[in-house]
Design an enzyme around this catalytic site. Structure first.
Site, PDB file in Angstrom:
ATOM      1  N   SER A  21       6.257   6.866  -0.922  1.00 23.61           N
ATOM      2  CA  SER A  21       4.793   6.931  -0.947  1.00 23.61           C
ATOM      3  C   SER A  21       4.206   6.925   0.466  1.00 23.61           C
ATOM      4  O   SER A  21       4.637   6.159   1.332  1.00 23.61           O
ATOM      5  CB  SER A  21       4.254   5.725  -1.729  1.00 23.61           C
ATOM      6  OG  SER A  21       2.856   5.742  -1.738  1.00 23.61           O
ATOM      7  N   ILE A  71      -2.114   3.203   8.828  1.00 21.73           N
ATOM      8  CA  ILE A  71      -2.942   4.242   8.208  1.00 21.73           C
ATOM      9  C   ILE A  71      -3.935   3.610   7.239  1.00 21.73           C
ATOM     10  O   ILE A  71      -5.079   4.018   7.148  1.00 21.73           O
ATOM     11  CB  ILE A  71      -2.064   5.243   7.404  1.00 21.73           C
ATOM     12  CG1 ILE A  71      -0.941   5.828   8.258  1.00 21.73           C
ATOM     13  CG2 ILE A  71      -2.903   6.338   6.752  1.00 21.73           C
ATOM     14  CD1 ILE A  71      -1.342   6.868   9.233  1.00 21.73           C
ATOM     15  N   GLY A  72      -3.477   2.577   6.526  1.00 21.92           N
ATOM     16  CA  GLY A  72      -4.308   2.026   5.461  1.00 21.92           C
ATOM     17  C   GLY A  72      -4.265   2.977   4.280  1.00 21.92           C
ATOM     18  O   GLY A  72      -3.551   3.983   4.311  1.00 21.92           O
ATOM     19  N   CYS A 130      -1.069  -5.139  -1.043  1.00 21.53           N
ATOM     20  CA  CYS A 130      -2.493  -5.000  -0.714  1.00 21.53           C
ATOM     21  C   CYS A 130      -3.131  -6.381  -0.783  1.00 21.53           C
ATOM     22  O   CYS A 130      -2.743  -7.200  -1.610  1.00 21.53           O
ATOM     23  CB  CYS A 130      -3.206  -4.135  -1.759  1.00 21.53           C
ATOM     24  SG  CYS A 130      -2.551  -2.491  -1.863  1.00 21.53           S
ATOM     25  N   LYS A 167       6.575  -2.003  -6.583  1.00 20.34           N
ATOM     26  CA  LYS A 167       7.095  -1.843  -5.213  1.00 20.34           C
ATOM     27  C   LYS A 167       6.888  -3.144  -4.445  1.00 20.34           C
ATOM     28  O   LYS A 167       5.763  -3.604  -4.276  1.00 20.34           O
ATOM     29  CB  LYS A 167       6.387  -0.690  -4.517  1.00 20.34           C
ATOM     30  CG  LYS A 167       6.955  -0.456  -3.122  1.00 20.34           C
ATOM     31  CD  LYS A 167       6.539   0.864  -2.581  1.00 20.34           C
ATOM     32  CE  LYS A 167       7.117   1.084  -1.196  1.00 20.34           C
ATOM     33  NZ  LYS A 167       6.582   2.298  -0.585  1.00 20.34           N
ATOM     34  N   ASN A 194       8.735  -1.984   0.844  1.00 24.80           N
ATOM     35  CA  ASN A 194       7.608  -1.471   1.599  1.00 24.80           C
ATOM     36  C   ASN A 194       7.867  -1.800   3.080  1.00 24.80           C
ATOM     37  O   ASN A 194       8.887  -2.399   3.418  1.00 24.80           O
ATOM     38  CB  ASN A 194       6.304  -2.117   1.104  1.00 24.80           C
ATOM     39  CG  ASN A 194       5.148  -1.138   1.186  1.00 24.80           C
ATOM     40  OD1 ASN A 194       5.002  -0.438   2.198  1.00 24.80           O
ATOM     41  ND2 ASN A 194       4.333  -1.087   0.163  1.00 24.80           N
ATOM     42  N   THR A 195       6.958  -1.425   3.945  1.00 23.82           N
ATOM     43  CA  THR A 195       7.146  -1.676   5.381  1.00 23.82           C
ATOM     44  C   THR A 195       7.103  -3.177   5.694  1.00 23.82           C
ATOM     45  O   THR A 195       6.543  -3.968   4.923  1.00 23.82           O
ATOM     46  CB  THR A 195       6.028  -0.988   6.181  1.00 23.82           C
ATOM     47  OG1 THR A 195       4.776  -1.378   5.621  1.00 23.82           O
ATOM     48  CG2 THR A 195       6.155   0.515   6.139  1.00 23.82           C
ATOM     49  N   GLY A 219      11.400   3.121   9.037  1.00 21.11           N
ATOM     50  CA  GLY A 219      12.437   3.866   9.752  1.00 21.11           C
ATOM     51  C   GLY A 219      13.749   3.104   9.828  1.00 21.11           C
ATOM     52  O   GLY A 219      13.895   2.025   9.237  1.00 21.11           O
ATOM     53  N   THR A 269       9.915   7.888   6.439  1.00 22.77           N
ATOM     54  CA  THR A 269       9.611   8.182   7.845  1.00 22.77           C
ATOM     55  C   THR A 269      10.323   9.414   8.385  1.00 22.77           C
ATOM     56  O   THR A 269       9.754  10.162   9.179  1.00 22.77           O
ATOM     57  CB  THR A 269       9.949   6.938   8.700  1.00 22.77           C
ATOM     58  OG1 THR A 269       9.128   5.858   8.236  1.00 22.77           O
ATOM     59  CG2 THR A 269       9.674   7.163  10.173  1.00 22.77           C
TER      60      THR A 269
HETATM   61  C1  LIG Z   1       2.690   6.648   7.483  1.00 22.41           C
HETATM   62  C2  LIG Z   1       3.141   5.827   6.315  1.00 22.41           C
HETATM   63  C3  LIG Z   1       2.291   5.657   5.218  1.00 22.41           C
HETATM   64  C4  LIG Z   1       2.700   4.896   4.117  1.00 22.41           C
HETATM   65  N1  LIG Z   1       1.851   4.758   3.042  1.00 22.41           N
HETATM   66  C5  LIG Z   1       2.287   4.072   1.938  1.00 22.41           C
HETATM   67  C6  LIG Z   1       1.474   3.983   0.771  1.00 22.41           C
HETATM   68  O1  LIG Z   1       0.383   4.564   0.677  1.00 22.41           O
HETATM   69  N2  LIG Z   1       1.948   3.256  -0.272  1.00 22.41           N
HETATM   70  C7  LIG Z   1       3.168   2.626  -0.263  1.00 22.41           C
HETATM   71  O2  LIG Z   1       3.551   1.996  -1.257  1.00 22.41           O
HETATM   72  N3  LIG Z   1       3.971   2.721   0.829  1.00 22.41           N
HETATM   73  C8  LIG Z   1       3.557   3.417   1.918  1.00 22.41           C
HETATM   74  N4  LIG Z   1       4.383   3.530   3.006  1.00 22.41           N
HETATM   75  C9  LIG Z   1       5.705   2.864   2.981  1.00 22.41           C
HETATM   76  C10 LIG Z   1       6.828   3.845   2.585  1.00 22.41           C
HETATM   77  O3  LIG Z   1       6.626   4.345   1.279  1.00 22.41           O
HETATM   78  C11 LIG Z   1       8.202   3.143   2.656  1.00 22.41           C
HETATM   79  O4  LIG Z   1       8.230   2.053   1.762  1.00 22.41           O
HETATM   80  C12 LIG Z   1       8.521   2.619   4.053  1.00 22.41           C
HETATM   81  O5  LIG Z   1       8.023   3.468   5.054  1.00 22.41           O
HETATM   82  C13 LIG Z   1      10.029   2.444   4.272  1.00 22.41           C
HETATM   83  O6  LIG Z   1      10.717   3.660   4.122  1.00 22.41           O
HETATM   84  P1  LIG Z   1      11.103   4.631   5.366  1.00 22.41           P
HETATM   85  O7  LIG Z   1      11.736   3.764   6.410  1.00 22.41           O
HETATM   86  O8  LIG Z   1      12.028   5.662   4.791  1.00 22.41           O
HETATM   87  O9  LIG Z   1       9.804   5.213   5.838  1.00 22.41           O
HETATM   88  C14 LIG Z   1       3.986   4.282   4.122  1.00 22.41           C
HETATM   89  C15 LIG Z   1       4.831   4.472   5.225  1.00 22.41           C
HETATM   90  C16 LIG Z   1       4.444   5.227   6.307  1.00 22.41           C
HETATM   91  C17 LIG Z   1       5.394   5.404   7.457  1.00 22.41           C
END
Ligand SMILES: Cc1cc2nc3c(=O)[nH]c(=O)nc-3n(C[C@H](O)[C@H](O)[C@H](O)COP(=O)(O)O)c2cc1C
Length: 313
Positions: A21, A71-72, A130, A167, A194-195, A219, A269
């Site tokens: 997402s 980003i929010g 959130c 999530k 999530n992050t 990442g 990412t």
């Molecule tokens: C730019 C950006 C925007 C994101 N927006 C959302 C979001 O709207 N909703 C959500 O559940 N996670 C969001 N995430 C988290 C990702 O879905 C994911 O859980 C997290 O980045 C870890 O995976 P990755 O290391 O492969 O990016 C966002 C991540 C990034 C980098």
């Protein structure tokens, strides 16, 4: 040929690779790189009830092996999403997993009702990272009771046959405790992670780099955290489907998630510097499984937990 099919509750997917997402909007941007129907599913940017413009700029910062973003929840709101984005995905024969986010339990419930009843939705993903405006801004995902309240409200409004995936945030003391409470509240599967909350300060300006001060770290830097969360939850609840997300860049990384206990993986990412990554990772995962003698991706799920006398290969 390896059988790549996977199940998340009532949803049966042709393969276990999906977008994460927020990393590919509603999928449209990816269509110039590959056919979005080739993925197991497309997970959309978290949608809220009303249109939102997100947090102040700058909203991205590079860090060693990772990225910080603030980003929010920028987006068109649920009306715009249901009118424009969802029909595009359905028309393309993609399997949309719609991520929803709210500021109150009531907002999540309303989103679940609207999204869950829209034709073509494969699953609802509940982004609970959130702040709860009704409870001092405490993040839902950081408290087992608040997390389960949201998931119960979403489950109640989502029609049977549309799985509800919760999530989770890794920023908690016990991910297993939160996982257990959302499963008891009706979650059909879990998405982890999530992050992680982070912060970067620029020693030249003497100020935080991001306009929103803190941001989410994603990442490769977070992959071991994600793998650990998947491992711990699979060990505690081996029958609950888990989707692994965090730092997956290759099929080799995706296989690691499966071995820890994930039935599917999300790719986030890496899409920003390699938009074709989801289909590349899918092809790589197929050959990683094949070269190790796995006939089915499902056989690799949780394999690293097996005792020597339980080995298949
Ligand atoms: C730019 C950006 C925007 C994101 N927006 C959302 C979001 O709207 N909703 C959500 O559940 N996670 C969001 N995430 C988290 C990702 O879905 C994911 O859980 C997290 O980045 C870890 O995976 P990755 O290391 O492969 O990016 C966002 C991540 C990034 C980098």
């Amino acid at each position: 040929m390896v059988d790549l099919t996977t199940r998340l509750g009532d949803a049966r997917l042709p393969n276990p690779v999906m977008t994460a997402s927020g990393c590919a909007a509603a999928g449209r941007e990816l269509a110039q790189f590959f056919d979005v129907a080739d993925l197991g599913a497309v997970v959309t940017k978290s949608i809220m009830l009303d249109p939102r413009s997100g947090r102040p700029t700058p909203r991205m910062a590079e860090t060693p092996s990772g990225m910080l973003n603030s980003i929010g929840l920028q987006g068109p709101g649920v009306d715009g999403f249901l009118a424009q984005d969802l029909p595009w995905l359905v028309q393309r024969r993609a399997r949309p997993i719609v991520s929803i986010a709210g500021s109150t339990v009531g907002e999540y419930a309303e989103l679940a009702r609207r999204v869950g009843n829209s034709p073509g939705v494969t699953a609802v993903e509940v982004n609970i990272s959130c702040p709860n405006v009704e409870n001092r801004g405490l993040v839902f995902a950081c408290d087992p009771l608040q997390a389960s309240t949201v998931v119960a409200a979403v489950k109640e409004r989502t029609p049977p046959g549309v799985p509800v995936l919760a999530k989770l945030s890794p920023d908690v003391t016990s991910i297993v405790e939160v996982a257990r409470s959302v499963v008891e509240a009706g979650a059909d599967g879990l998405v982890m992670v999530n992050t992680l909350l982070g912060l970067a300060i620029d020693p030249d300006t003497l100020r935080p780099v991001l306009g929103g001060v803190t941001g989410g770290l994603s990442g490769p830097a977070i992959r071991p955290v994600a793998v650990r969360c998947v491992w711990q939850v699979h060990q505690a609840m081996p029958d609950v489907p888990v989707v692994g997300v965090g730092g997956v860049r290759t099929g080799y990384d995706a296989l690691e998630m499966l071995l820890a206990g994930a039935s599917a993986v999300q790719v986030g990412t890496v899409i920003f510097n390699d938009p074709g990554a989801p289909v590349r990772i899918l092809a790589e995962l197929r050959s990683e499984l094949e070269s190790r003698g796995f006939a089915r991706a499902a056989d690799a799920v949780g394999y690293a937990h097996r005792k020597p006398d339980e080995e298949l290969l």
